[in-house]
Design an enzyme around this catalytic site. Sequence first.
Site, PDB file in Angstrom:
ATOM      1  N   LYS A  22      16.981  27.870 -39.581  1.00  0.00           N
ATOM      2  CA  LYS A  22      16.421  26.696 -39.468  1.00  0.00           C
ATOM      3  C   LYS A  22      15.510  26.579 -38.134  1.00  0.00           C
ATOM      4  O   LYS A  22      14.582  26.220 -38.265  1.00  0.00           O
ATOM      5  CB  LYS A  22      17.412  25.625 -39.663  1.00  0.00           C
ATOM      6  CG  LYS A  22      16.928  24.228 -39.327  1.00  0.00           C
ATOM      7  CD  LYS A  22      17.927  23.115 -39.539  1.00  0.00           C
ATOM      8  CE  LYS A  22      18.997  22.803 -38.053  1.00  0.00           C
ATOM      9  NZ  LYS A  22      18.065  22.145 -37.077  1.00  0.00           N
ATOM     10  N   ASN A  23      16.366  26.972 -37.119  1.00  0.00           N
ATOM     11  CA  ASN A  23      15.887  26.518 -35.823  1.00  0.00           C
ATOM     12  C   ASN A  23      14.665  27.570 -35.237  1.00  0.00           C
ATOM     13  O   ASN A  23      13.822  27.601 -34.299  1.00  0.00           O
ATOM     14  CB  ASN A  23      16.725  26.461 -34.685  1.00  0.00           C
ATOM     15  CG  ASN A  23      17.578  25.282 -34.812  1.00  0.00           C
ATOM     16  OD1 ASN A  23      17.575  24.323 -35.468  1.00  0.00           O
ATOM     17  ND2 ASN A  23      18.576  25.465 -33.754  1.00  0.00           N
ATOM     18  N   ARG A 121      14.527  15.481 -34.514  1.00  0.00           N
ATOM     19  CA  ARG A 121      13.766  15.630 -33.344  1.00  0.00           C
ATOM     20  C   ARG A 121      12.767  16.771 -33.218  1.00  0.00           C
ATOM     21  O   ARG A 121      11.801  16.791 -32.254  1.00  0.00           O
ATOM     22  CB  ARG A 121      15.205  15.996 -32.237  1.00  0.00           C
ATOM     23  CG  ARG A 121      14.694  16.038 -30.944  1.00  0.00           C
ATOM     24  CD  ARG A 121      15.812  16.297 -30.043  1.00  0.00           C
ATOM     25  NE  ARG A 121      15.522  16.949 -28.708  1.00  0.00           N
ATOM     26  CZ  ARG A 121      14.972  16.389 -27.832  1.00  0.00           C
ATOM     27  NH1 ARG A 121      14.870  15.054 -27.669  1.00  0.00           N
ATOM     28  NH2 ARG A 121      14.453  16.942 -26.701  1.00  0.00           N
ATOM     29  N   CYS A 145      19.899   9.689 -29.974  1.00  0.00           N
ATOM     30  CA  CYS A 145      20.376  10.847 -30.925  1.00  0.00           C
ATOM     31  C   CYS A 145      21.811  10.880 -30.886  1.00  0.00           C
ATOM     32  O   CYS A 145      22.304  10.648 -29.704  1.00  0.00           O
ATOM     33  CB  CYS A 145      19.594  11.918 -30.588  1.00  0.00           C
ATOM     34  SG  CYS A 145      20.686  13.453 -30.980  1.00  0.00           S
ATOM     35  N   ARG A 150      18.657  13.249 -24.923  1.00  0.00           N
ATOM     36  CA  ARG A 150      17.865  14.193 -25.224  1.00  0.00           C
ATOM     37  C   ARG A 150      16.287  13.754 -25.232  1.00  0.00           C
ATOM     38  O   ARG A 150      15.642  13.826 -25.977  1.00  0.00           O
ATOM     39  CB  ARG A 150      18.085  14.397 -26.861  1.00  0.00           C
ATOM     40  CG  ARG A 150      19.366  15.171 -27.116  1.00  0.00           C
ATOM     41  CD  ARG A 150      19.699  15.886 -28.630  1.00  0.00           C
ATOM     42  NE  ARG A 150      18.882  17.004 -28.807  1.00  0.00           N
ATOM     43  CZ  ARG A 150      18.951  17.746 -29.860  1.00  0.00           C
ATOM     44  NH1 ARG A 150      19.601  17.134 -30.801  1.00  0.00           N
ATOM     45  NH2 ARG A 150      18.683  18.894 -29.882  1.00  0.00           N
ATOM     46  N   PRO A 151      15.911  13.713 -23.601  1.00  0.00           N
ATOM     47  CA  PRO A 151      14.428  13.322 -23.472  1.00  0.00           C
ATOM     48  C   PRO A 151      13.840  14.470 -23.915  1.00  0.00           C
ATOM     49  O   PRO A 151      14.174  15.705 -23.924  1.00  0.00           O
ATOM     50  CB  PRO A 151      14.768  12.846 -22.245  1.00  0.00           C
ATOM     51  CG  PRO A 151      15.892  13.660 -21.733  1.00  0.00           C
ATOM     52  CD  PRO A 151      16.786  13.890 -22.611  1.00  0.00           C
ATOM     53  N   VAL A 152      12.298  14.319 -23.740  1.00  0.00           N
ATOM     54  CA  VAL A 152      11.298  15.291 -23.915  1.00  0.00           C
ATOM     55  C   VAL A 152      10.697  15.420 -22.630  1.00  0.00           C
ATOM     56  O   VAL A 152       9.368  15.885 -22.543  1.00  0.00           O
ATOM     57  CB  VAL A 152      10.392  14.930 -24.998  1.00  0.00           C
ATOM     58  CG1 VAL A 152      11.120  15.174 -26.267  1.00  0.00           C
ATOM     59  CG2 VAL A 152       9.751  13.771 -25.047  1.00  0.00           C
ATOM     60  N   ASP A 153      11.175  14.884 -21.611  1.00  0.00           N
ATOM     61  CA  ASP A 153      10.561  14.803 -20.336  1.00  0.00           C
ATOM     62  C   ASP A 153       9.812  16.370 -19.826  1.00  0.00           C
ATOM     63  O   ASP A 153       8.747  16.377 -19.454  1.00  0.00           O
ATOM     64  CB  ASP A 153      11.063  14.274 -19.106  1.00  0.00           C
ATOM     65  CG  ASP A 153      12.566  14.937 -18.766  1.00  0.00           C
ATOM     66  OD1 ASP A 153      13.272  15.206 -20.056  1.00  0.00           O
ATOM     67  OD2 ASP A 153      12.880  15.295 -17.668  1.00  0.00           O
ATOM     68  N   ASP A 334      25.554  24.892 -30.432  1.00  0.00           N
ATOM     69  CA  ASP A 334      25.654  24.472 -31.651  1.00  0.00           C
ATOM     70  C   ASP A 334      26.789  25.095 -32.522  1.00  0.00           C
ATOM     71  O   ASP A 334      26.943  24.971 -33.462  1.00  0.00           O
ATOM     72  CB  ASP A 334      24.278  25.195 -32.486  1.00  0.00           C
ATOM     73  CG  ASP A 334      23.313  24.162 -31.994  1.00  0.00           C
ATOM     74  OD1 ASP A 334      23.385  23.191 -31.541  1.00  0.00           O
ATOM     75  OD2 ASP A 334      22.117  24.353 -32.380  1.00  0.00           O
ATOM     76  N   ILE A 356      25.543  21.736 -22.287  1.00  0.00           N
ATOM     77  CA  ILE A 356      24.090  21.473 -22.754  1.00  0.00           C
ATOM     78  C   ILE A 356      23.927  20.050 -23.020  1.00  0.00           C
ATOM     79  O   ILE A 356      22.901  19.719 -22.424  1.00  0.00           O
ATOM     80  CB  ILE A 356      23.794  22.319 -23.800  1.00  0.00           C
ATOM     81  CG1 ILE A 356      23.898  23.880 -23.723  1.00  0.00           C
ATOM     82  CG2 ILE A 356      22.048  22.338 -24.370  1.00  0.00           C
ATOM     83  CD1 ILE A 356      23.270  24.543 -22.827  1.00  0.00           C
ATOM     84  N   ARG A 426      21.119  18.870 -43.831  1.00  0.00           N
ATOM     85  CA  ARG A 426      19.975  19.363 -42.994  1.00  0.00           C
ATOM     86  C   ARG A 426      19.804  20.769 -42.504  1.00  0.00           C
ATOM     87  O   ARG A 426      18.821  21.154 -42.210  1.00  0.00           O
ATOM     88  CB  ARG A 426      19.969  18.566 -41.736  1.00  0.00           C
ATOM     89  CG  ARG A 426      19.640  16.826 -41.777  1.00  0.00           C
ATOM     90  CD  ARG A 426      19.698  16.175 -40.380  1.00  0.00           C
ATOM     91  NE  ARG A 426      18.798  17.060 -39.482  1.00  0.00           N
ATOM     92  CZ  ARG A 426      19.112  17.002 -38.338  1.00  0.00           C
ATOM     93  NH1 ARG A 426      20.274  16.127 -37.599  1.00  0.00           N
ATOM     94  NH2 ARG A 426      18.613  17.809 -37.403  1.00  0.00           N
TER      95      ARG A 426
END
Length: 448
Positions: A22-23, A121, A145, A150-153, A334, A356, A426
């Site tokens: 998936k990833n 995400r 989340c 879980r930012p996207v900075d 994970d 993480i 998912r």
Amino acid sequence: MDAIRITGGVPLSGEIVIGGAKNAALPLMAATLLTDKSLTLINMPELMDITTMSNLLRQHGARIDQSALAPDARSGVAGSGVAGSGVAGAGEAGTTGRSMTLTTECITNVTAPYDLVRRMRASVLVLGPLLARRGEAKVSLPGGCAIGTRPVDMHLKALESLGAKIQLKEGYIHATAPGGLKGANVVFPKVTVGGTENLLMAAALAAGDTILENAAREPEIGNLAECLNAMGAKITGIGSGTLRIRGVQALHGARVAVMPDRIETGTYAIASAITRGRITLKGTRFDLLESVFSAMRQAGVSIEPVPGGVVVAAENGLAGVDVMTEPYPGFPTDMQAQWMALMATADGASMITETIFENRFMHVPELTRFGADVNVHGASAIIRGRKKLSGAPVMATDLRASSSLILAGLAAEGETLVNRIYHLDRGYERLEEKLGGCGARIERIIGA
Ligand code: UD1
């Protein structure tokens, strides 16, 4: 809402075919936005997240055709553009062979709406490609989340280094690069998988050279980089923490194999170990999951690489083993929840440290419902193994947490009902079928 009912306590035995990752598939799909030619992906998994990404890409202008390849057509594609990259597992006997062709002749809409991004995400992976090809993108912020903020900075700062102008307004990232992106030196302050992927795609079409330092080294990044190279990109340093990208003016089509899913591999490896069974995992590779397999061996599980897969077998008397999650090649976050389920059945104590994500122990209260003895102290959890777990009704909270509840249910005596399993759908295809094929007493209850 669907639920899964398990009657546990059966040692599993048989074969499970591992699907495409998936990833890896999600960023590979996003790469369609970089070219007007067709990108064909083989060994695609059938999952909710893939449907969500397809819907997102369609509304940006992608055309998506899906098909199941005939078995004899598979042999010709395994090496397509990705030979030597370690992704040739697809196309081998035992893989599902589903394929998807994505064609984005032109980007018709640069907005990734909240309704799709909030579901997944990884939707933020369209940001880099949209910006690189159209010079403009408006992507909803992924928001909160279940496993932390879980930012996207880091994605945004790195894109700014390539010349993007970014503003956050009304819950959206507005990014523009009217003169096009320009290559730059980017040092990620912390390893980010999605950030590295967004930047690889953006830099592939930027003017000049980009160097990504402290880049993620996850095998999924290698799959994406090899795919981009097959499309005409110039990326070197694949597999290392420093990626060098020489920008090109345009990319073309390619035919690329999605690597085997290492988290699905690890989850079923633990299904074998936690039930003290023996499962052959096919269509996957030992080297994708060395950190997990080495911890399993330390615990007393037998792990045997065989051509085209891995055999995992266990008997009673597993030992507790401490692990700490880290970026690849360390122990994957994970796999943390699944590891906890296994340790709950080992002899003696073990400690898990999560480095993480904050707040990634949501499965602990649910695992304790099986009788697991787990104490959380900040980022660490101490698990004292129990001779027996007992079945219970439980609630899934996120994707990997859900799989730990399935694993505990397989090991536990009596009946377990896992509710809210849309999280599982998912990321795990045909889970009941795959486990049921190894003797698990497991069924889906529709609309429970
Ligand atoms: C990817 C995987 C996910 C896995 C994770 C870590 C996909 C689709 N998802 O997620 O399954 O659990 O890698 O292996 O591939 N962070 C920031 N700022 C940023 C970006 C990240 O602070 O801009 C933080 C995150 O909150 C997290 C850490 O960095 O604490 C790592 O996140 P990252 O590697 O980016 O994870 P994802 O790419 O979202």
